[in-house]
Write a protein that holds these residues in place. Structure first.
Motif, PDB file in Angstrom:
ATOM      1  N   PHE A   1      23.489  47.071  49.064  1.00  0.00           N
ATOM      2  CA  PHE A   1      24.255  47.629  47.955  1.00  0.00           C
ATOM      3  C   PHE A   1      23.521  47.428  46.638  1.00  0.00           C
ATOM      4  N   GLU A   2      23.551  48.471  45.799  1.00  0.00           N
ATOM      5  CA  GLU A   2      22.938  48.389  44.469  1.00  0.00           C
ATOM      6  C   GLU A   2      23.733  49.236  43.486  1.00  0.00           C
ATOM      7  N   ARG A   3      23.382  49.144  42.234  1.00  0.00           N
ATOM      8  CA  ARG A   3      24.119  49.849  41.185  1.00  0.00           C
ATOM      9  C   ARG A   3      24.187  51.354  41.448  1.00  0.00           C
ATOM     10  N   LYS A   4      23.097  51.940  41.944  1.00  0.00           N
ATOM     11  CA  LYS A   4      23.108  53.386  42.209  1.00  0.00           C
ATOM     12  C   LYS A   4      24.190  53.747  43.219  1.00  0.00           C
ATOM     13  N   THR A   5      24.436  52.865  44.174  1.00  0.00           N
ATOM     14  CA  THR A   5      25.487  53.106  45.159  1.00  0.00           C
ATOM     15  C   THR A   5      26.858  53.063  44.480  1.00  0.00           C
TER      16      THR A   5
ATOM     17  N   ILE B   1      28.784  44.055  41.767  1.00  0.00           N
ATOM     18  CA  ILE B   1      27.596  44.320  42.584  1.00  0.00           C
ATOM     19  C   ILE B   1      27.234  43.089  43.402  1.00  0.00           C
ATOM     20  N   LYS B   2      27.231  41.929  42.772  1.00  0.00           N
ATOM     21  CA  LYS B   2      26.894  40.687  43.481  1.00  0.00           C
ATOM     22  C   LYS B   2      27.869  40.443  44.634  1.00  0.00           C
ATOM     23  N   ALA B   3      29.163  40.629  44.384  1.00  0.00           N
ATOM     24  CA  ALA B   3      30.169  40.414  45.431  1.00  0.00           C
ATOM     25  C   ALA B   3      30.008  41.411  46.576  1.00  0.00           C
ATOM     26  N   LEU B   4      29.736  42.673  46.255  1.00  0.00           N
ATOM     27  CA  LEU B   4      29.570  43.679  47.306  1.00  0.00           C
ATOM     28  C   LEU B   4      28.279  43.471  48.088  1.00  0.00           C
ATOM     29  N   LYS B   5      27.249  42.952  47.437  1.00  0.00           N
ATOM     30  CA  LYS B   5      25.980  42.666  48.127  1.00  0.00           C
ATOM     31  C   LYS B   5      26.165  41.598  49.216  1.00  0.00           C
ATOM     32  N   GLU B   6      27.109  40.688  49.029  1.00  0.00           N
ATOM     33  CA  GLU B   6      27.370  39.664  50.043  1.00  0.00           C
ATOM     34  C   GLU B   6      27.811  40.299  51.356  1.00  0.00           C
TER      35      GLU B   6
ATOM     36  N   ASP C   1      39.675  41.386  34.568  1.00  0.00           N
ATOM     37  CA  ASP C   1      40.404  40.883  33.404  1.00  0.00           C
ATOM     38  C   ASP C   1      41.751  41.603  33.414  1.00  0.00           C
ATOM     39  N   LEU C   2      42.826  40.854  33.381  1.00  0.00           N
ATOM     40  CA  LEU C   2      44.155  41.468  33.448  1.00  0.00           C
ATOM     41  C   LEU C   2      44.402  42.429  32.287  1.00  0.00           C
ATOM     42  N   ASN C   3      43.807  42.179  31.146  1.00  0.00           N
ATOM     43  CA  ASN C   3      43.977  43.042  29.988  1.00  0.00           C
ATOM     44  C   ASN C   3      43.030  44.238  30.102  1.00  0.00           C
ATOM     45  N   GLY C   4      43.506  45.301  30.674  1.00  0.00           N
ATOM     46  CA  GLY C   4      42.691  46.503  30.843  1.00  0.00           C
ATOM     47  C   GLY C   4      42.162  46.698  32.246  1.00  0.00           C
ATOM     48  N   GLY C   5      42.205  45.658  33.060  1.00  0.00           N
ATOM     49  CA  GLY C   5      41.751  45.779  34.443  1.00  0.00           C
ATOM     50  C   GLY C   5      40.252  45.915  34.619  1.00  0.00           C
ATOM     51  N   TRP C   6      39.482  45.584  33.588  1.00  0.00           N
ATOM     52  CA  TRP C   6      38.027  45.744  33.656  1.00  0.00           C
ATOM     53  C   TRP C   6      37.376  44.607  34.415  1.00  0.00           C
ATOM     54  N   ALA C   7      36.323  44.941  35.150  1.00  0.00           N
ATOM     55  CA  ALA C   7      35.509  43.955  35.854  1.00  0.00           C
ATOM     56  C   ALA C   7      34.059  44.132  35.422  1.00  0.00           C
ATOM     57  N   ASP C   8      33.350  43.049  35.382  1.00  0.00           N
ATOM     58  CA  ASP C   8      31.929  43.088  35.050  1.00  0.00           C
ATOM     59  C   ASP C   8      31.174  43.743  36.206  1.00  0.00           C
ATOM     60  N   VAL C   9      30.403  44.759  35.915  1.00  0.00           N
ATOM     61  CA  VAL C   9      29.678  45.503  36.958  1.00  0.00           C
ATOM     62  C   VAL C   9      28.745  44.583  37.737  1.00  0.00           C
ATOM     63  N   ASP C  10      28.051  43.683  37.060  1.00  0.00           N
ATOM     64  CA  ASP C  10      27.127  42.781  37.756  1.00  0.00           C
ATOM     65  C   ASP C  10      27.853  41.863  38.740  1.00  0.00           C
ATOM     66  N   VAL C  11      29.048  41.415  38.378  1.00  0.00           N
ATOM     67  CA  VAL C  11      29.849  40.564  39.271  1.00  0.00           C
ATOM     68  C   VAL C  11      30.279  41.364  40.499  1.00  0.00           C
TER      69      VAL C  11
END
Length: 178
Positions: free
Chosen positions: A46-50, A36-41, A24-34
């Protein structure tokens, strides 16, 4: 699992992806689940602990979670146009430092410190950190910035949550070579 490769990809996602599909451009925040899903590809194990490990162990404090732990962002270094990160603007110390490579020095002395592809010039709180930054780009040269004078003259100077100072531009009259 190669944490360095994952961290490089995470940095790109949160700071440099020119179609900001993750943040999100306002604050630069990203949803953690999104994230994680992108990095898992790319990294199937990859998981949250990583992700938590990368954030906790990053020596520069590049990333932070929001208070709920459901959002993540890069604390500075964005090249994505329009990203706005909240930063504080406290009274700076008398001097701050900027590490660069010797090959850039002539242009910097003529034109000042520019953010180039990023939104801000990154400025180190201490000489040692500036040396490390400069070394990443070649033979290091350290510039000593008269930070208090810079700010007192009406220039904007910010500090991100991980202690990196930032300015949109620093004119040559505010720094000397250490």
């Amino acid at each position: 699992m190669n944490l360095k490769r994952i961290s490089v990809k995470l940095s790109w996602m949160l700071r440099h992806c020119q179609t900001p599909r993750y943040i999100d451009l306002n604050g630069g925040w990203a949803d953690v689940d999104v994230i994680i899903k992108a990095l898992k590809e790319r990294f199937p194990d990859f998981e949250r602990k990583t992700l938590e490990l990368i954030v906790a162990q990053d020596e520069k404090g590049r990333y932070s979670f929001d208070e709920t732990g459901t959002k993540i962002r890069a604390n500075q270094g964005h090249s994505i146009p329009g990203v706005v990160i909240e930063m504080e603007s406290p009274e700076p110390p008398e001097f701050l430092y900027h590490g660069t490579a010797e090959r850039f020095l002539d242009a910097i002395l003529k034109e000042g410190l520019k953010p180039m592809t990023r939104q801000f010039v990154h400025i180190s709180p201490d000489y040692e950190t500036a040396v490390k930054v400069g070394r990443r780009h070649g033979k290091p040269v350290i510039l000593k910035i008269r930070a208090r004078d810079f700010k007192n003259d009406g220039n904007e100077l910010y500090r991100s949550s991980n202690g990196v100072w930032q300015a949109r531009y620093v004119a040559p009259e505010y720094f000397t070579i250490c």
